[in-house]
Each structure stands twice: as structure tokens, then as C-alpha cells.
Design a protein around this motif. Structure first.
Motif, PDB file in Angstrom:
ATOM      1  N   LEU A 127       0.872  -1.097   0.304  1.00 30.59           N
ATOM      2  CA  LEU A 127      -0.108   0.333   0.122  1.00 30.59           C
ATOM      3  C   LEU A 127       0.856   0.712  -0.586  1.00 30.59           C
ATOM      4  CD1 LEU A 127      -2.817   1.219  -0.266  1.00 30.59           C
ATOM      5  CD2 LEU A 127      -2.616   0.912   2.228  1.00 30.59           C
ATOM      6  N   GLY A 128       1.617   1.431   0.720  1.00 27.17           N
ATOM      7  CA  GLY A 128       3.178   2.613   0.150  1.00 27.17           C
ATOM      8  C   GLY A 128       3.873   3.056  -1.012  1.00 27.17           C
ATOM      9  N   ARG A 129       3.666   1.950  -1.589  1.00 27.08           N
ATOM     10  CA  ARG A 129       4.589   2.061  -2.619  1.00 27.08           C
ATOM     11  C   ARG A 129       3.561   2.757  -3.424  1.00 27.08           C
ATOM     12  NH1 ARG A 129       7.617   0.910  -6.564  1.00 27.08           N
ATOM     13  NH2 ARG A 129       7.152   0.253  -8.501  1.00 27.08           N
ATOM     14  N   ARG A 130       1.991   1.976  -3.772  1.00 31.04           N
ATOM     15  CA  ARG A 130       1.145   2.761  -4.189  1.00 31.04           C
ATOM     16  C   ARG A 130       0.474   3.760  -4.272  1.00 31.04           C
ATOM     17  NH1 ARG A 130      -2.681  -0.519  -6.983  1.00 31.04           N
ATOM     18  NH2 ARG A 130      -2.449  -1.991  -6.190  1.00 31.04           N
ATOM     19  N   ILE A 131       0.757   4.239  -2.845  1.00 33.66           N
ATOM     20  CA  ILE A 131       0.436   5.584  -2.712  1.00 33.66           C
ATOM     21  C   ILE A 131       1.894   6.780  -3.260  1.00 33.66           C
ATOM     22  CG2 ILE A 131      -0.221   7.353  -0.731  1.00 33.66           C
ATOM     23  CD1 ILE A 131      -1.371   5.292   0.670  1.00 33.66           C
ATOM     24  N   SER A 132       2.980   6.017  -2.490  1.00 32.10           N
ATOM     25  CA  SER A 132       4.300   6.620  -3.893  1.00 32.10           C
ATOM     26  C   SER A 132       3.876   6.919  -4.412  1.00 32.10           C
ATOM     27  CB  SER A 132       5.630   6.208  -3.494  1.00 32.10           C
ATOM     28  OG  SER A 132       5.237   6.058  -1.424  1.00 32.10           O
ATOM     29  N   VAL A 133       3.786   5.705  -5.610  1.00 25.77           N
ATOM     30  CA  VAL A 133       3.648   5.458  -6.834  1.00 25.77           C
ATOM     31  C   VAL A 133       2.284   6.510  -7.525  1.00 25.77           C
ATOM     32  CG1 VAL A 133       3.415   4.728  -9.117  1.00 25.77           C
ATOM     33  CG2 VAL A 133       4.971   3.470  -7.653  1.00 25.77           C
ATOM     34  N   LEU A 135       1.506   9.916  -6.133  1.00 21.82           N
ATOM     35  CA  LEU A 135       1.530  11.333  -6.026  1.00 21.82           C
ATOM     36  C   LEU A 135       2.712  11.279  -6.649  1.00 21.82           C
ATOM     37  CD1 LEU A 135       1.899  10.781  -1.794  1.00 21.82           C
ATOM     38  CD2 LEU A 135      -0.203  11.932  -3.229  1.00 21.82           C
ATOM     39  N   LEU A 136       3.989  10.590  -7.419  1.00 19.10           N
ATOM     40  CA  LEU A 136       4.479  10.917  -8.204  1.00 19.10           C
ATOM     41  C   LEU A 136       4.061  10.960  -9.422  1.00 19.10           C
ATOM     42  CD1 LEU A 136       7.834   9.019  -5.870  1.00 19.10           C
ATOM     43  CD2 LEU A 136       7.710  11.700  -6.452  1.00 19.10           C
ATOM     44  N   SER A 137       3.584  10.268  -9.388  1.00 19.77           N
ATOM     45  CA  SER A 137       3.147  10.365 -10.823  1.00 19.77           C
ATOM     46  C   SER A 137       2.021  11.645 -11.513  1.00 19.77           C
ATOM     47  CB  SER A 137       1.289   9.141 -11.273  1.00 19.77           C
ATOM     48  OG  SER A 137       0.570   9.483 -10.700  1.00 19.77           O
ATOM     49  N   LEU A 170      10.279   4.904   0.272  1.00 18.64           N
ATOM     50  CA  LEU A 170      10.682   5.673  -1.188  1.00 18.64           C
ATOM     51  C   LEU A 170      12.343   5.859  -1.844  1.00 18.64           C
ATOM     52  CD1 LEU A 170       9.237   9.443   0.439  1.00 18.64           C
ATOM     53  CD2 LEU A 170       8.417   7.897  -1.415  1.00 18.64           C
ATOM     54  N   LEU A 171      12.996   4.838  -0.887  1.00 20.12           N
ATOM     55  CA  LEU A 171      13.836   5.248  -1.507  1.00 20.12           C
ATOM     56  C   LEU A 171      13.896   4.245  -2.739  1.00 20.12           C
ATOM     57  CD1 LEU A 171      16.963   5.544  -0.846  1.00 20.12           C
ATOM     58  CD2 LEU A 171      17.300   3.119   0.845  1.00 20.12           C
ATOM     59  N   PRO A 172      13.507   2.984  -2.599  1.00 19.50           N
ATOM     60  CA  PRO A 172      13.649   1.982  -3.980  1.00 19.50           C
ATOM     61  C   PRO A 172      13.129   2.813  -4.921  1.00 19.50           C
ATOM     62  CG  PRO A 172      12.469   1.362  -2.458  1.00 19.50           C
ATOM     63  CD  PRO A 172      12.678   2.236  -1.440  1.00 19.50           C
ATOM     64  N   ILE A 173      11.876   3.821  -4.753  1.00 17.80           N
ATOM     65  CA  ILE A 173      11.492   4.725  -6.181  1.00 17.80           C
ATOM     66  C   ILE A 173      12.462   5.668  -6.365  1.00 17.80           C
ATOM     67  CG2 ILE A 173      10.276   5.830  -6.651  1.00 17.80           C
ATOM     68  CD1 ILE A 173       8.009   4.441  -4.842  1.00 17.80           C
ATOM     69  N   GLY A 174      12.991   5.784  -5.636  1.00 19.14           N
ATOM     70  CA  GLY A 174      14.148   7.628  -5.980  1.00 19.14           C
ATOM     71  C   GLY A 174      15.608   6.542  -6.460  1.00 19.14           C
ATOM     72  N   SER A 188      26.231  14.007  -8.966  1.00 20.32           N
ATOM     73  CA  SER A 188      25.129  14.283  -9.951  1.00 20.32           C
ATOM     74  C   SER A 188      24.305  15.126  -8.395  1.00 20.32           C
ATOM     75  CB  SER A 188      24.049  13.581  -9.777  1.00 20.32           C
ATOM     76  OG  SER A 188      22.753  13.481  -9.976  1.00 20.32           O
ATOM     77  N   ASN A 189      23.916  16.391  -8.760  1.00 14.25           N
ATOM     78  CA  ASN A 189      23.523  17.447  -8.206  1.00 14.25           C
ATOM     79  C   ASN A 189      21.432  16.801  -7.788  1.00 14.25           C
ATOM     80  OD1 ASN A 189      25.104  19.427  -7.298  1.00 14.25           O
ATOM     81  ND2 ASN A 189      25.106  21.012  -8.882  1.00 14.25           N
ATOM     82  N   PHE A 190      21.189  16.263  -8.699  1.00 13.36           N
ATOM     83  CA  PHE A 190      19.908  15.453  -9.032  1.00 13.36           C
ATOM     84  C   PHE A 190      20.321  14.840  -8.091  1.00 13.36           C
ATOM     85  CE2 PHE A 190      16.398  13.004 -11.023  1.00 13.36           C
ATOM     86  CZ  PHE A 190      15.786  13.552 -10.104  1.00 13.36           C
ATOM     87  N   GLY A 191      20.993  13.602  -8.390  1.00 12.65           N
ATOM     88  CA  GLY A 191      20.918  12.372  -7.151  1.00 12.65           C
ATOM     89  C   GLY A 191      20.652  12.830  -5.965  1.00 12.65           C
ATOM     90  N   LYS A 192      22.519  14.129  -4.954  1.00  9.08           N
ATOM     91  CA  LYS A 192      22.097  14.354  -3.740  1.00  9.08           C
ATOM     92  C   LYS A 192      21.046  14.949  -3.789  1.00  9.08           C
ATOM     93  CE  LYS A 192      27.037  16.000  -4.073  1.00  9.08           C
ATOM     94  NZ  LYS A 192      27.687  16.757  -3.857  1.00  9.08           N
ATOM     95  N   ALA A 193      20.403  15.865  -4.325  1.00 11.52           N
ATOM     96  CA  ALA A 193      18.848  16.570  -3.899  1.00 11.52           C
ATOM     97  C   ALA A 193      17.709  15.385  -3.392  1.00 11.52           C
ATOM     98  CB  ALA A 193      18.756  17.282  -4.738  1.00 11.52           C
ATOM     99  N   LEU A 194      17.597  14.556  -4.460  1.00 11.69           N
ATOM    100  CA  LEU A 194      16.821  13.082  -4.469  1.00 11.69           C
ATOM    101  C   LEU A 194      16.477  12.978  -3.400  1.00 11.69           C
ATOM    102  CD1 LEU A 194      13.912  12.987  -6.271  1.00 11.69           C
ATOM    103  CD2 LEU A 194      16.078  10.804  -6.698  1.00 11.69           C
ATOM    104  N   MET A 195      18.052  12.925  -2.870  1.00 10.51           N
ATOM    105  CA  MET A 195      18.191  11.110  -2.151  1.00 10.51           C
ATOM    106  C   MET A 195      17.860  12.342  -0.575  1.00 10.51           C
ATOM    107  SD  MET A 195      18.822   8.423  -2.605  1.00 10.51           S
ATOM    108  CE  MET A 195      17.408   8.296  -4.035  1.00 10.51           C
ATOM    109  N   ILE A 196      18.131  13.118  -0.556  1.00 13.28           N
ATOM    110  CA  ILE A 196      18.106  14.123   0.734  1.00 13.28           C
ATOM    111  C   ILE A 196      16.420  14.727   0.811  1.00 13.28           C
ATOM    112  CG2 ILE A 196      18.547  16.341   1.913  1.00 13.28           C
ATOM    113  CD1 ILE A 196      21.126  16.385   1.159  1.00 13.28           C
ATOM    114  N   SER A 197      16.207  14.857  -0.133  1.00 11.23           N
ATOM    115  CA  SER A 197      14.394  14.897  -0.065  1.00 11.23           C
ATOM    116  C   SER A 197      13.713  14.196   0.387  1.00 11.23           C
ATOM    117  CB  SER A 197      13.742  15.532  -1.616  1.00 11.23           C
ATOM    118  OG  SER A 197      13.755  14.125  -2.311  1.00 11.23           O
TER     119      SER A 197
END
Length: 495
Positions: A127-133, A135-137, A170-174, A188-197
Motif C-alpha cells: 500500500l505504501g508503494r502504491r500511494i508513493s507511485v 503521488l509521484l505520477s 521511498l528509497l527504492p523508487i528514488g 550528481s546534484n539531482f542525485g544529492k537533492a533527490l536522496m536528501i529530499s
């Protein structure tokens, strides 16, 4: 990660590390024994009319013992907590039975366990992955929007689940997004920002409700036991939810300022990201049951004040989660065996919370917390309430750097704040609430919370990356939280 060739085959640590840990343990024991066998003179113990009696000095010695071991991580945090109970008993601060019952007999134990069970079901059911996907969609393929989407998703989920569980979801999705883009870890700045987010979104949501982070119920327990103040689920939300929502944009902007993404869009189109959600299979039985019990838990938490009046009984925050977490295992409802769920329950976290309650209560009951409050903060009583709240929030935010753990910070700081309120004649909530909310705001150090460690383990950002950005964000967040608490508190007659 490869094991080091010099690792000790029994203890799992290098000999030099074991020696350092042994030195820290001896130093901690020495301090604890000094607190018991060598009482301080009255010139030191008497401060502004507040005296540090012999039992309080012993309790203070045990606190220093715990602090040394918590800050150096010479032994596991929860083992330090257990040893603190042992020393408090040996030094006759109180009876062993009473000290243990203060922590292990506290209803917060049930609350913490129930939230971990709920988090485990949401994770394992999918359920957690479903909600995450889902929202990210909705974010599209803009890298800036995806970072905001992760922050929003983390915030909304960790309002109800432990922020550590949300980071793990969220980690495996990121990581999948970063691997598809072929970004290079640490460069990668995008990698840093995404993981810290992932870290910060989960942390921000964690301050919104009592179920979001371990220190929250701990603070509620202290307020009940020490000051006789019942903080309901909705009472906490009145301060926590607006604070969390107003932090979302500053967190996003701080990440974009320090780590502007090197690409504007992902290779995957907006339509393909939306399709990922539509390609998910229909909700299975486990997801449906988990969703029903999750919604039921939230409704019971939110409506507890009304139910109390209808049923003419006290309904603490642990009561609803005790019911719903048990229902997961009833015949006809059961979808996962206890052995599977048990693996996701942080027993070390539970031990740290309950032993922290015992230590905190001893500091308060012996007067050690009151003495520390007068020594450290006795002169702030005459300040304007807004400045007072800001000082408390900022101080607790940076104390976390030394204390290394959100729960440890709450164990030490909350009893001191409650005692300080009594010393300067103000409502304990005026400074305990801002301190309580702030104990979970671990923006600077990776090691302050497992919520930070989980994304950090993926290897896309360094400790320094988080520390520099987090230091600026901490100052900004302190101002926002202070203003929110002051405004909401004023509306509720607190200031």
C-alpha cells in the motif's frame, strides 16, 4: 560493503575501535560513580534558590554517563538506556521496580509498538508503494517537480507512519529513477537533492502528528507524567500540521539552491510516469484490509476528544492503535504472520524510548532537571514569548548535533523544559511544545536519525552535503516553527 581485514571476529569491531569504546565506557562509569560518591559543595549545587540534593546529583551522574556513551556510540543506544536504569537503582535514586515501571509500564510503549505494526503492514502489503507511485505520477518529469514530489510524498506519509518506514518506502523508487537516468553517485546534484529530499520530507511530516516520530509520544508522556497535561492527537496536530506544511517549500528551495539539478527533465516522459501507476495491479486483500484499518486508526485518533465525552472515559493516543494493530491478526482479517511483522519492529528503538522515560522521570522527580533548567536557561523567563519560543527551537535544533539521536534529545531536553516552566512560572506547554516538535527536525547530521541513514546508505550524497544545507535550513525552520507555535498558541490562549 566488504568487511575490513582487521575486523575482530567476535565483537565485529577493529581492536583499536574496541579500545576506544572501552575507554569511553570507563570514563562514563567514572563520571557516574563520582556523582554518587563525591557530592558537590553547596556553592555549586545552590543556584538561584534551587538546590541539587544528593539523589539529584546521582541522577545527574547517570545522565552524564548516558550522554558520554550516547555521543560516542561506544555501546548501542538502548543498552546505554538499560544500564542507566541499573545505575539509578544501584545509586538508590529510587527502587528498581519503580524506575522500570515508569518506562516499561508507560502507555507510550503500546503506542510506539502499535505504530510500528501499522507501518510494517503498510510496507509489506504494498500500500505504501502504491500511494508513493500515485503521488509521484502527478509530478511530471521535471526534475525540480520530482524533488518537490518526493518531499510532499514523504511529508504526507510520515504524518501517520514512522518517518523511518517512509524513508525505506521511498528509497527504492528514488534509486530506480537515478539508475534509469544513469547519474553518478556523489557527483550528481539531482542525485544529492533527490536522496536528501527523502530524508527531509519524511522528517518534516514526522513533526506533524504524534505517530510521525519516536520523540513525539515520548514528549507527550513526559507532559502527562510530569506536568499532568494531556496532549491529545489533535492538540499536537494544531501545532505540528501547519509547521510541517509551511516547511515544505523552504526545504525544496534549499535543495534547489545548494544542488540545482544538472538536467531539467527525466528521460521518461510525463505520460510514462503516469502509466507506471496505471500498470500497478489492482489492490489485493492485504492492501484493502490495511487501508481500512489505517483509516480507522486515523479517524479514532482525530475523534478521540468526542469519543471521550460520549463514552465518559479517558482515551489516550495509545488506545486506538492498540485496537487496530491487534485487529490485523484476528481470524478472517489476518493477512501476514506475526513473525513477518516482528522483523520490522525496532525493539531497540522501543527499549531506547522506555528507558529514556525512566531516566527522564528520575531527572525530574529528583530535581536534577529543575537545577539544570535554572543553570542553563534561568534567565530567559522575561523574554517576549515569540523570542522565547525561537530560542528554545534553535537551541534544541543545534543540541541535536551533540546528542546524536532524536530520542536521546527528547529524553534530556523535555524534562528540563518542563522543570524550567515551573521555575519561571509559565505554562509548561509554552516551551515544551516547541522543544518537542524540534527534537525530530534532524536536518544537519546523517547520524541524528535512522530516517537519514537509510537514503544516505544509497551513496548519492555525503555527510558534508547534508550538513551544509541542513545548517541553513535549521535556522530557517526554527524561525518558521517558532512563529507557527506562537500564532497557534496565542489563538489557543497559550501565550
Amino acid at each position: 560493503m566488504k568487511e575490513r581485514a582487521t575486523a575482530d571476529p567476535i565483537g565485529g569491531k577493529e581492536p583499536s575501535s574496541q579500545i576506544r569504546s572501552g575507554i569511553f565506557v570507563l570514563a562514563a562509569l567514572t563520571v557516574a560513580l563520582a556523582g554518587y560518591f563525591f557530592p558537590l559543595s553547596e556553592q555549586i549545587t545552590m543556584v538561584r534558590g534551587v538546590s541539587l540534593a544528593a539523589p539529584a546529583q546521582s541522577a545527574l551522574g547517570v545522565l552524564l554517563f548516558a550522554l558520554i556513551l550516547w555521543m560516542t556510540e561506544a555501546i548501542p543506544f538502548h543498552i546505554t538506556g538499560l544500564m542507566s536504569i541499573f545505575l539509578l537503582s544501584i545509586f538508590r535514586v529510587d527502587s528498581f521496580k519503580n524506575i522500570v515501571s515508569l518506562g516499561f509500564g508507560n502507555h507510550i510503549f503500546v503506542f510506539f509498538l502499535g505504530v510500528l505494526i501499522l507501518s510494517a503492514f503498510i510496507t509489506h502489503s504494498g500500500l505504501g508503494r502504491r500511494i508513493s507511485v500515485f503521488l509521484l505520477s502527478k509530478t511530471g518529469n521535471s526534475t525540480r517537480n520530482i524533488i518537490l514530489g518526493f518531499i510532499l510524498t514523504g511529508t504526507l506519509l510520515s504524518m501517520w507512519l514512522t518517518n523511518m518506514a517512509v524513508a525505506a518506502m521511498l528509497l527504492p523508487i528514488g534509486v530506480a529513477i537515478l539508475e534509469e537516468e544513469g547519474v553518478e553517485p556523489l557527483k550528481s546534484n539531482f542525485g544529492k537533492a533527490l536522496m536528501i529530499s527523502i530524508c527531509w520530507g519524511s522528517i518534516v511530516g514526522g513533526i506533524a502528528t504524534p505517530s510521525g516520530a519516536g520523540p513525539n509520544p515520548l514528549a507527550i508522556g513526559f507532559l502527562k507524567e510530569m506536568a499532568g497535561i494531556d496532549v491529545s492527537f489533535t492538540d499536537w496536530m494544531a501545532y505540528g500540521v501547519p509547521s510541517a506544511l509551511l516547511l515544505i517549500v523552504p526545504v525544496w528551495l534549499a535543495l534547489l539552491l545548494f544542488f540545482p539539478p544538472e538536467m531539467k527533465h527525466l528521460k521518461k516522459t510525463k505520460e510514462e510516469m503516469a502509466q507506471d501507476f496505471h500498470d500497478l495491479p489492482p489492490m489485493n486483500r492485504t492492501e484493502v484490509i490495511t487501508l481500512i484499518l489505517f483509516v480507522t486508526t486515523v479517524l479514532l485518533w482525530v475523534t478521540s476528544p468526542l469519543l471521550e465525552r460520549m463514552l465518559d472515559m479517558d482515551i489516550p493516543i495509545s488506545f486506538p492503535i492498540l485496537l487496530t494493530s491487534s485487529l490485523f491478526f484476528f481470524p478472517g482479517i489476518k493477512t501476514l504472520p506475526w513473525k513477518t511483522v516482528e522483523k520490522d519492529i525496532s525493539w531497540s528503538g522501543i527499549l531506547l524510548v522506555v528507558t529514556g522515560i525512566s531516566l527522564g522521570m528520575m531527572l525530574y522527580q529528583t530535581g536534577a532537571a529543575n537545577w539544570l533548567a535554572v543553570v542553563l536557561l534561568g534567565g530567559i523567563g522575561g523574554l517576549h514569548p515569540l523570542i522565547l519560543v525561537f530560542i528554545v527551537v534553535l537551541m534544541v535544533s543545534f543540541l541535536k548535533i551533540a546528542f546524536s539521536s532524536n530520542t536521546v534529545t527528547a529524553t534530556i531536553v523535555i524534562p528540563i523544559m518542563i522543570a524550567l516552566a515551573g521555575s519561571i512560572g509559565i505554562d509548561p506547554l509554552t516551551i515544551a511544545i516547541p522543544a518537542a516538535l524540534t527534537t525530530s527536525m534532524a536536518f544537519i547530521l546523517v547520524t541524528s536519525s535512522p530516517t537519514n541513514v537509510i537514503p544516505y546508505s544509497a551513496g548519492y550524497f555525503s555527510i558534508k552535503d547534508m550538513a551544509w544545507t541542513g545548517s541553513l535550513l535549521t535556522i530557517i525552520a526554527s524561525g518558521i516553527v517558532a512563529v507557527v507555535i506562537f500564532i497557534v498558541g496565542s489563538m489557543r490562549g497559550l501565550y
